[in-house]
Design a protein around this motif. Structure first.
Motif, short mmCIF file in Angstrom:
data_model
loop_
_atom_site.label_atom_id
_atom_site.label_comp_id
_atom_site.label_asym_id
_atom_site.label_seq_id
_atom_site.Cartn_x
_atom_site.Cartn_y
_atom_site.Cartn_z
N TRP A 149 0.83 -1.21 0.00
CA TRP A 149 0.00 0.00 0.00
C TRP A 149 0.86 1.26 0.00
O TRP A 149 0.58 2.23 -0.73
N LEU A 150 1.91 1.27 0.80
CA LEU A 150 2.79 2.44 0.86
C LEU A 150 3.52 2.65 -0.47
O LEU A 150 3.72 3.79 -0.91
N LEU A 193 1.26 2.42 -10.94
CA LEU A 193 0.04 2.66 -10.16
C LEU A 193 -1.09 1.74 -10.62
O LEU A 193 -1.85 1.21 -9.80
N GLN A 201 9.78 4.14 -3.23
CA GLN A 201 8.81 3.21 -3.82
C GLN A 201 9.47 1.86 -4.12
O GLN A 201 8.91 0.80 -3.81
N TYR A 205 -0.31 -1.66 -9.19
CA TYR A 205 -0.57 -1.68 -7.74
C TYR A 205 -2.07 -1.82 -7.48
O TYR A 205 -2.49 -2.58 -6.61
N ALA A 215 1.20 4.31 -2.73
CA ALA A 215 1.10 5.73 -2.38
C ALA A 215 2.29 6.52 -2.93
O ALA A 215 2.13 7.64 -3.44
N LEU A 268 1.85 7.16 -6.56
CA LEU A 268 0.93 8.27 -6.78
C LEU A 268 1.63 9.61 -6.57
O LEU A 268 1.47 10.55 -7.36
N VAL A 269 2.44 9.70 -5.50
CA VAL A 269 3.19 10.94 -5.25
C VAL A 269 4.16 11.22 -6.40
O VAL A 269 4.30 12.36 -6.86
#
Length: 644
Positions: free
Chosen positions: A11-12, A134, A46, A137, A15, A18-19
């Motif tokens: 999950w991280l 993404l 990541q 994921y 994220a 996405l960043v």
């Protein structure tokens, strides 16, 4: 807790992707270039997080944690450790996590080490890479959670017995590395289009990724071919299985792209075509992913059986490729034409090379997808096999090989036909000599194998021509790489042609002490015995084989009977000689006291895989040579002064 830690890391990592996408979009779209440096640590983080998630998945497989659904469905506590580890990616969810892990690591490598691109192009490239990551994921987290829990299970169902082979340890990872390399090339192309920076610098930055992906695809396909050859027991090295084709199509596209990007990097030509091939190569990687994981195919290679997952991947394919094509259509007018060249030139030969590779790709794609489309329309089930593929792609491949023989002997930009023929004289003589030898001593062989052997002789001699009259110690590594890779193509084609032309086969029911012949060998069945294996029961035939006047040797083909899950697999016995392989398999008990034995004598079949190894070695030398030259060009100023 290991599974929960892996899921949290996944999950991280999503994220961070996405960043990374948002930072790249702001840096390029809004002109906030001060944000570009912040992308690098995000990409590194990541990669670290997704690597941690994959390490957690390996850990639960090694511990045989049957409270994890994926482990319970694809492993067993009594499996050897190598298959517990390799079983991590021998399933749908694990293979997709490996895919996105390599994707994250490639993005981090681009972020940390890429120095050739403009800052805005690099930011756009990393944003495109994050967008791809993404999507995958989201696929893992919402449709294929590898860390899902299950209760009440004390023992696993076991790994597919056909996958319980050391080949599983390296075949899928090498293919995935190739697929992800194509995603990097795709991201470079998107970044260059977004920032209107399609030129030689962009090509030089992208070329190592294409070359690396091409090397991994070559290794994966070659290793997979031999794995199927000795494991499945049908005596063939390529079946034109749809999932085999799914790995071949990205390789064909990558081969075309590799030659196209060379023209762009060296001569600043074929700009729009290189961008288009980048999109095509990644498209073929996505098509392969869809075919293997959609549930529409039944194959040892296919993992998923849930059509909803296939629709998810199909949606990703439509978004990524549709978006890239729309971007290409919008920006192609801004891509400058590049340098021109004459019809008789190395650039022109590479263009024709690209066109032929693309046509072969279309032939394979059509033969792969047509049965699936027809079945979806009216329910009719048909198979498209070797006669179609060999009859259509075979002649095109021969033309391509002849062109490959001439290409390196042509000059850049412009050349004279008479001079080209003069440079090809020795190679053409080798082809004529091969034809004479085959007519005199080859017996009756088909037209396609005959032409294949002649063309292989021409290419083998022409491939080493670039080394003539050169100081071999001063010859660049990438030139050696080109020579060895082209020589590997000739060697591999010679092996394919020999297998098609000269293979001898005999399938017989044999009782103990019976003797049968295949090729130059006499094979005697001495007996059949049972014994236990690591996690299966072995039925083993003991056969004695010998040539006339030669010492006998023992061969033991086997059947492996698994219980978790229940399945019987074939393990061929193969004896390799300098001029071929004797290949024996054991079938079921056909009558009282008799067993079915299939025997092949396959002259020079090993040249197929030797050639594949040479092709990969040539690619590796080219990559190393380019890397050494880049490091030399990027020395610090004081190092340049010291070496002057």
């Amino acid at each position: 807790m290991i599974a929960e830690a892996g899921l949290a890391a996944l999950w991280l990592a999503a994220a961070m992707a996405l960043v990374q996408l948002v930072l790249g979009a702001l840096a390029v779209g809004r002109g906030q270039t001060s944000l570009a440096p912040a992308i690098v640590p995000v990409a590194l983080l990541q990669a670290g997080l997704v690597s941690l998630a994959f390490a957690c998945l390996i850990a639960v497989f090694m511990r045989s944690d049957m409270s994890v659904l994926l482990v319970a469905a694809n492993s067993h506590s009594m499996k050897p450790m190598i298959y517990k580890i390799a079983g991590t990616w021998g399933n749908h969810e694990g293979s997709m996590l490996l895919w996105v892990t390599i994707l994250g690591l490639s993005g981090a490598t681009i972020a940390q080490f890429e120095r050739k691109l403009r800052a805005d192009t690099k930011a756009a490239t990393l944003a495109a890479q994050a967008a791809i990551a993404l999507g995958f994921y989201a696929f893992l987290l919402f449709a294929s959670n590898p860390f899902a829990r299950i209760s009440g299970v004390t023992e696993g169902q076991g790994l597919n017995p056909l996958l319980q082979d050391p080949g599983l340890a390296f075949h899928p990872p090498t293919l995935y590395a190739g697929y992800v390399g194509m995603s990097a090339a795709f991201s470079f192309a998107v970044g260059a289009l977004v920032t209107r920076n399609v030129g030689a610098d962009f090509a030089r930055a992208m070329r190592p990724w294409i070359l690396g992906a091409w090397i991994f695809l070559t290794i994966g396909i070659t290793a997979g071919s031999y794995w199927a050859y000795y494991t499945l027991g049908w005596g063939g090295w390529w079946f034109w299985d749809p999932v085999e084709n799914a790995s071949l199509m990205p390789w064909l596209a990558a081969t075309a792209l590799l030659h196209s990007v060379t023209v762009l990097a060296t001569r600043d030509g074929l700009r729009a075509w290189t961008i288009m091939l980048s999109v095509l190569a990644f498209s073929m990687s996505m098509v392969g992913t869809f075919l293997v994981r959609s549930g529409i195919l039944t194959s040892v290679h296919s993992f998923a059986v849930d059509p909803e997952r296939g629709l998810f991947i199909l949606a990703l394919l439509a978004i990524y490729i549709g978006g890239a094509l729309a971007l290409f259509a919008a920006r192609v007018g801004t891509v400058a034409e590049g340098n021109r060249f004459d019809m008789v030139s190395r650039e022109a030969a590479l263009v024709i090379n690209n066109l032929l590779l693309t046509v072969i790709l279309v032939v394979v794609l059509a033969g792969t997808l047509y049965p699936l489309i027809l079945e979806s329309l009216n329910g009719a089930k048909i198979s498209v096999g070797a006669p179609y593929f060999n009859g259509t792609a075979g002649p095109l491949a021969l033309i391509l090989m002849v062109l490959m023989a001439a290409g390196p002997l042509l000059r850049w930009r412009s050349d004279r036909p008479k001079l080209v023929v003069d440079r090809m004289a020795l190679a053409l003589f080798a082809g004529a000599a091969a034809l004479f030898a085959l007519v005199v001593a080859g017996g009756r062989i088909g037209a396609l194998p005959l032409l294949g052997l002649i063309v292989a002789a021409i290419v083998a001699v022409a491939s080493i021509a670039p080394l003539w009259k050169r100081d071999l110690r001063r010859t660049p590594l990438f030139t050696w790489g080109m020579v060895i890779a082209h020589l590997g193509c000739a060697v591999s084609m010679a092996g394919m042609a020999c297998d098609a032309a000269f293979t001898k086969e005999n399938m017989v029911a044999m009782a103990p002490n019976d003797t049968r012949e295949v090729g130059p060998f006499a094979v005697t069945l001495q007996g059949v015995r049972e014994r236990p294996g690591p996690n299966y029961q072995i039925l083993e035939a003991v056969l004695s084989a010998s040539k006339a006047g030669g010492a006998p040797f023992e061969m033991t083909p086997q059947l492996h009977a698994f219980t978790d899950p229940p399945m019987t697999t074939n393990q061929a016995a193969i004896k390799t000689f300098w001029n071929g392989q004797l290949y024996l398999t054991l079938g079921e008990n056909s009558q009282e006291g008799q067993f079915l034995i299939r025997m092949w004598w396959k002259p020079f079949v090993t040249l197929i895989w030797i050639g594949g190894a040479l092709i990969a070695l040539g690619g590796a030398l080219s990559l190393l040579g380019r890397a050494r030259r880049d490091l030399w060009d990027n020395r610090w100023p004081w190092q340049k002064r010291a070496s002057a």
